[in-house]
Design a protein around this motif. Structure first.
Motif, PDB file in Angstrom:
ATOM      1  N   CYS A 181       0.863  -1.191   0.413  1.00 42.43           N
ATOM      2  CA  CYS A 181      -0.365  -0.128  -0.292  1.00 42.43           C
ATOM      3  C   CYS A 181       0.697   1.384  -0.063  1.00 42.43           C
ATOM      4  N   SER A 182       2.188   1.256   0.516  1.00 46.55           N
ATOM      5  CA  SER A 182       3.316   2.469  -0.271  1.00 46.55           C
ATOM      6  C   SER A 182       4.069   2.613  -1.257  1.00 46.55           C
ATOM      7  N   SER A 183       3.567   1.164  -2.326  1.00 46.73           N
ATOM      8  CA  SER A 183       3.672   1.719  -3.735  1.00 46.73           C
ATOM      9  C   SER A 183       4.171   2.579  -4.319  1.00 46.73           C
ATOM     10  N   SER A 184       2.528   3.100  -5.020  1.00 52.48           N
ATOM     11  CA  SER A 184       2.846   4.443  -5.444  1.00 52.48           C
ATOM     12  C   SER A 184       3.750   6.074  -4.878  1.00 52.48           C
ATOM     13  N   LEU A 185       3.705   5.564  -3.452  1.00 47.47           N
ATOM     14  CA  LEU A 185       4.371   6.958  -2.743  1.00 47.47           C
ATOM     15  C   LEU A 185       5.742   6.923  -2.964  1.00 47.47           C
ATOM     16  N   THR A 186       6.087   5.510  -3.318  1.00 46.47           N
ATOM     17  CA  THR A 186       7.885   5.640  -2.844  1.00 46.47           C
ATOM     18  C   THR A 186       7.920   5.163  -4.864  1.00 46.47           C
ATOM     19  N   ALA A 187       7.117   4.893  -5.180  1.00 47.68           N
ATOM     20  CA  ALA A 187       7.405   5.434  -6.948  1.00 47.68           C
ATOM     21  C   ALA A 187       7.497   6.776  -6.912  1.00 47.68           C
ATOM     22  N   VAL A 188       7.087   7.783  -6.289  1.00 44.70           N
ATOM     23  CA  VAL A 188       7.665   8.973  -6.084  1.00 44.70           C
ATOM     24  C   VAL A 188       8.241   9.405  -5.921  1.00 44.70           C
ATOM     25  N   HIS A 189       8.925   8.586  -4.838  1.00 48.53           N
ATOM     26  CA  HIS A 189      10.205   9.200  -3.843  1.00 48.53           C
ATOM     27  C   HIS A 189      11.175   8.905  -5.222  1.00 48.53           C
ATOM     28  N   SER A 190      11.020   7.599  -5.453  1.00 50.81           N
ATOM     29  CA  SER A 190      12.104   6.610  -6.747  1.00 50.81           C
ATOM     30  C   SER A 190      12.674   8.302  -8.221  1.00 50.81           C
ATOM     31  N   ALA A 191      10.951   8.223  -8.744  1.00 50.66           N
ATOM     32  CA  ALA A 191      11.244   9.489  -9.231  1.00 50.66           C
ATOM     33  C   ALA A 191      12.301  10.999  -9.240  1.00 50.66           C
ATOM     34  N   VAL A 192      11.390  10.992  -7.579  1.00 48.80           N
ATOM     35  CA  VAL A 192      12.683  12.464  -7.154  1.00 48.80           C
ATOM     36  C   VAL A 192      14.306  12.437  -6.981  1.00 48.80           C
ATOM     37  N   MET A 193      14.048  10.548  -6.516  1.00 49.20           N
ATOM     38  CA  MET A 193      15.930  10.356  -6.651  1.00 49.20           C
ATOM     39  C   MET A 193      16.103  10.625  -7.987  1.00 49.20           C
ATOM     40  N   SER A 194      15.725  10.142  -9.197  1.00 51.09           N
ATOM     41  CA  SER A 194      16.615  10.201 -10.473  1.00 51.09           C
ATOM     42  C   SER A 194      16.255  11.302 -10.697  1.00 51.09           C
ATOM     43  N   LEU A 195      15.090  12.096 -10.642  1.00 46.05           N
ATOM     44  CA  LEU A 195      15.458  13.513 -10.795  1.00 46.05           C
ATOM     45  C   LEU A 195      16.329  14.440 -10.458  1.00 46.05           C
ATOM     46  N   ARG A 196      16.895  14.682  -9.222  1.00 46.75           N
ATOM     47  CA  ARG A 196      17.639  14.487  -8.008  1.00 46.75           C
ATOM     48  C   ARG A 196      19.186  13.704  -8.633  1.00 46.75           C
ATOM     49  N   ALA A 197      19.529  13.616  -8.938  1.00 47.27           N
ATOM     50  CA  ALA A 197      20.999  11.909  -9.576  1.00 47.27           C
ATOM     51  C   ALA A 197      20.763  12.993 -10.801  1.00 47.27           C
ATOM     52  N   GLY A 198      20.210  13.345 -11.352  1.00 46.97           N
ATOM     53  CA  GLY A 198      20.021  13.884 -13.091  1.00 46.97           C
ATOM     54  C   GLY A 198      20.277  12.508 -13.977  1.00 46.97           C
ATOM     55  N   GLU A 199      20.105  11.403 -13.833  1.00 41.06           N
ATOM     56  CA  GLU A 199      19.648  10.443 -14.398  1.00 41.06           C
ATOM     57  C   GLU A 199      18.832  10.846 -14.568  1.00 41.06           C
ATOM     58  N   THR A 200      17.738  11.437 -14.930  1.00 47.82           N
ATOM     59  CA  THR A 200      15.709  11.935 -16.033  1.00 47.82           C
ATOM     60  C   THR A 200      15.877  13.300 -15.738  1.00 47.82           C
ATOM     61  N   ARG A 201      15.540  13.981 -16.562  1.00 47.54           N
ATOM     62  CA  ARG A 201      14.870  15.486 -16.681  1.00 47.54           C
ATOM     63  C   ARG A 201      13.589  15.307 -16.362  1.00 47.54           C
ATOM     64  N   LEU A 202      13.092  14.248 -16.669  1.00 43.87           N
ATOM     65  CA  LEU A 202      11.344  14.880 -17.072  1.00 43.87           C
ATOM     66  C   LEU A 202      11.260  13.051 -15.911  1.00 43.87           C
ATOM     67  N   ALA A 203       9.725  12.843 -15.129  1.00 47.95           N
ATOM     68  CA  ALA A 203       9.388  11.694 -14.362  1.00 47.95           C
ATOM     69  C   ALA A 203       7.797  11.783 -14.953  1.00 47.95           C
ATOM     70  N   ILE A 204       7.445  10.327 -14.955  1.00 47.80           N
ATOM     71  CA  ILE A 204       6.265  10.598 -14.501  1.00 47.80           C
ATOM     72  C   ILE A 204       6.351   9.383 -13.075  1.00 47.80           C
ATOM     73  N   ALA A 205       5.062  10.134 -12.415  1.00 48.29           N
ATOM     74  CA  ALA A 205       5.369   9.106 -11.243  1.00 48.29           C
ATOM     75  C   ALA A 205       3.347   8.932 -11.364  1.00 48.29           C
ATOM     76  N   ALA A 206       3.070   6.685 -11.006  1.00 48.69           N
ATOM     77  CA  ALA A 206       1.798   6.598 -10.902  1.00 48.69           C
ATOM     78  C   ALA A 206       1.333   6.050  -9.844  1.00 48.69           C
ATOM     79  N   GLY A 207       0.055   5.258  -9.968  1.00 50.89           N
ATOM     80  CA  GLY A 207      -0.177   4.652  -8.983  1.00 50.89           C
ATOM     81  C   GLY A 207      -1.501   3.844  -9.873  1.00 50.89           C
ATOM     82  N   VAL A 208      -2.116   2.723  -9.482  1.00 58.87           N
ATOM     83  CA  VAL A 208      -3.371   1.946 -10.964  1.00 58.87           C
ATOM     84  C   VAL A 208      -3.220   0.804 -10.154  1.00 58.87           C
ATOM     85  N   ASN A 209      -4.299   1.114  -9.450  1.00 64.13           N
ATOM     86  CA  ASN A 209      -5.409  -0.106  -8.956  1.00 64.13           C
ATOM     87  C   ASN A 209      -6.838  -0.468  -8.856  1.00 64.13           C
TER      88      ASN A 209
END
Length: 665
Positions: A181-209
């Motif tokens: 039940c923390s999956s999509s918020l963890t996905a948001v955190h992962s997207a933030v980390m990717s942006l901060r690291a410069g791995e991505t310049r834009l990120a799509i974070a989502a959840g579906v159920n």
């Protein structure tokens, strides 16, 4: 103790520039805010197209029964615009609706963000999807192994992110996160980390159920954790458990500095986030830990450079559990209470009281609620609270649950909100938000000088004539008195439509100098343009656009334009479901080859010829499998896969079918 400096926080801050959602009672964020603002309960009786609740329901937890008739369900779960995404009707019917709704919601979120998918194609844009259910493919297995076909490959949960990356040609990380039940918020955190690291310049974070089967409900009934009336009572003395829910939520994220430089709409700012596991601080893997939650809260606010005492409200995980909610509330009170004035309690609530518990997508639903609350400067009521849970030391905790719409007081700074997620995986997540620039700078003077007398060009397009007509109607409503666009500068609307929307084959371009004249022009686009307008250089641009030519919009629009929100694409959706054939309309008297190709080819159209290559029309190996099954079930033709694979053109296919028909006769 706050460890991050202001400069560090600003450098690492991430902007939320776009939102989209499909939730119980709401098909978009505006409708969602209405549900929240008005304190509506969007749960409902279980519809017949999910499972037979009458056959399973029992008020007593007998084996094999489900203890609730009610949950949270999105409308139009099977609806999809297959043609828009180049997916054949046969493939669409066999595609997990989680993938279908994610595709449309992601397009809507990118439109809300003003990011043209064609401009993102080939870039290292990241996709992070929180998901924990595979109901669609598992239901197929349940029907018997003889029903399983190669189509099931497309429906594994691991492909949820890959489907988006493939559809939009996104080359960055493409990851499905499952921490329950923390999956999509963890996905948001992962997207933030990717942006901060410069791995991505834009990120799509989502959840579906999507709740397509009763299995988990039966399990929770046996465990005594299912809410019997299908409602969540966060913080209430009568809370009795979990009430599951559908949800699709998508956010588009970009580094804050880049978003400001690009002129994006900053709907909110993610100042910080943290995730962490309870480790061995709890009795078992499934038992949440007070210490684990406190740790993650502290880490998140340290990362954000925010004093917990300055947090205005928290969107809690708030599952409605009589034992877990007191633990979460206590953790929030311990962290947010440090240094907080006694007369300014932090407000805490749970969106689950409105829509149910969206499980893996619950975190992103809470995040979207928090963004909307910050934009409106209001905290919506948390429902189903009549008597506070006596196991919480409310008198010692500086917390309050709002039971009515509540204005957030101005504190001389941007408002701050936290969003929590907790999984049965013992993985806790917390995201720290602050108000975005949309609240101040963008709304300060929407009707800027020159907006009512400058002739502007509005360029609209769609993938079909019917969709273009629907889009025109949306813009007429949008520009008319009472519409969102009526309060925005016409020059900004036209600039946004030209530069921040993808342009499709069916096109319309109209010119006017005021909102009222633009509405008239849209209502009758064939009406002759006034000579003084027709003589403008803009008229030649309009004709160029109508003819399908590329336009250098940066030459048409000068500096000093703002991106503003616009109507979203009008989907031309139809119902697609296994066993329910949807055949694209064919000309009267169409032969079997034409009918089959229209059903299974991704790019079949009225102008293909016998020389057209089947491969170019999207007849791949999986499409051939569907064609074989179709011919066997409807006509009794026994066809070998190798036989069909040898065919190269439409003419080959047509002649081959004629031979089969002759043999059968």
């Amino acid at each position: 103790m706050v460890k991050s400096s202001t400069a560090e926080v600003e450098e690492r801050a991430v902007a939320v520039i776009g939102l989209a959602c499909r939730l119980p009672g709401a098909d978009n964020p505006d409708q969602f805010w209405e549900v929240l603002r008005d304190g509506l309960d969007a749960t409902s009786e279980t519809p017949a197209d999910r499972y037979d609740v009458d056959a399973l329901y029992s008020p007593h937890p007998a084996p094999g029964t489900i203890g609730a008739r009610r949950a949270g369900y999105v409308s139009g779960m099977a609806e999809f615009d297959a043609e828009f995404f180049g997916i054949s009707p046969g493939e669409a019917a066999e595609l997990d609706p989680q993938q279908r709704l994610l595709l449309m919601s992601t397009w809507e979120a990118l439109e809300d963000a003003g990011q043209r998918p064609e401009a993102l194609a080939g870039t290292r844009t990241g996709v992070f999807v929180g998901a924990a259910r595979s109901d669609f493919v598992e239901e197929q297995y349940r029907r018997g192994l003889s029903t399983v076909s190669a189509n099931a490959f497309h429906n594994y949960r691991s492909l949820l992110a890959a489907r988006l990356s493939h559809a939009f040609d996104l080359r960055g990380p493409s990851i499905v996160v499952d921490t329950a039940c923390s999956s999509s918020l963890t996905a948001v955190h992962s997207a933030v980390m990717s942006l901060r690291a410069g791995e991505t310049r834009l990120a799509i974070a989502a959840g579906v159920n999507l709740l397509l089967r009763p299995d988990e409900g039966v399990l929770m009934t046996q465990a005594g954790t299912l809410s019997r009336d299908g409602r969540v009572r966060f913080g209430d003395a009568d809370a009795e458990g979990f009430a599951p829910s559908d949800a699709v939520g998508v956010v588009v994220l970009k580094p804050l500095r880049q978003a400001i430089a690009d002129g994006d709409r900053v709907r909110a700012v993610i100042a910080g986030s943290a995730i962490g596991n309870d480790g061995y601080t709890s009795d078992s893997v499934l038992t949440p830990s007070l210490q684990g939650q406190v740790d993650v809260l502290r880490w998140a606010y340290e990362d954000a450079g925010v004093s917990p005492a300055d947090v205005d409200f928290v969107e809690a995980h708030g599952s409605g559990s009589p034992t877990l909610d007191p633990l979460e509330i206590t953790a929030l009170g311990q962290v947010l209470g440090e240094g907080r004035p006694a007369d300014r309690p932090a407000l805490i609530g749970s969106v689950k009281t409105n829509i149910g518990h969206a499980e893996a997508a619950g975190g992103v639903a809470g995040l979207i609620k928090a963004v909307l609350a910050l934009e409106h400067g209001q905290v919506p009521p948390s429902l189903n609270v009549t008597r506070l849970n006596p196991h919480v030391a409310w008198d010692r905790l500086p917390l309050a649950i709002p039971t009515r719409l509540q204005e957030l007081p101005s504190a001389g700074r941007a408002l701050v909100a936290g969003v929590s997620g907790q999984g049965s995986s013992a993985l806790n997540a917390h995201v720290v938000l602050r108000q975005g620039e949309t609240v101040t700078a963008r709304n300060a003077d929407p009707r800027r000088p020159g907006s009512d007398d400058e002739v502007c060009l509005l360029a609209l397009s769609a993938r079909s004539g019917a969709a273009l007509q629907d889009l025109v109607r949306s813009y007429i409503h949008y520009l008319s008195p009472g519409g969102v666009g009526a309060e925005l500068a016409l020059r900004d609307i036209c600039y946004s439509a030209a530069t921040r929307r993808q342009h499709h084959p069916y096109r319309l371009a109209v010119m006017a100098g005021s909102h009222q004249d633009m509405v008239r022009a849209l209502g009758d686009p064939a009406r002759p343009v006034e000579p003084e307008i027709a003589s403008l250089p803009l008229a030649a641009v309009a004709e160029q656009y109508r003819r399908g030519h590329e336009v250098r919009w940066e030459r048409v629009f000068g500096p000093d334009h703002l991106y503003v929100p616009l109507p979203t694409y009008p989907w031309q959706s139809r119902r697609y479901w296994p066993g329910e054939r949807v055949v694209e309309a064919a000309e009267p008297g169409a032969d079997l080859a034409t009918t089959v190709l229209r059903e299974h080819a991704r790019t079949a159209s009225a102008d293909y010829s016998d020389n057209s290559l089947l491969a170019d029309m999207g007849i791949d190996s999986l499409a051939r499998v569907r064609i074989i099954l179709r011919l066997a079930s409807d006509h009794g033709y026994e066809v070998e896969a190798e036989e069909l694979a040898r065919l190269r053109t439409v003419g080959d296919f047509r002649n081959w079918l004629h031979v089969l028909e002759a043999q059968a006769a």
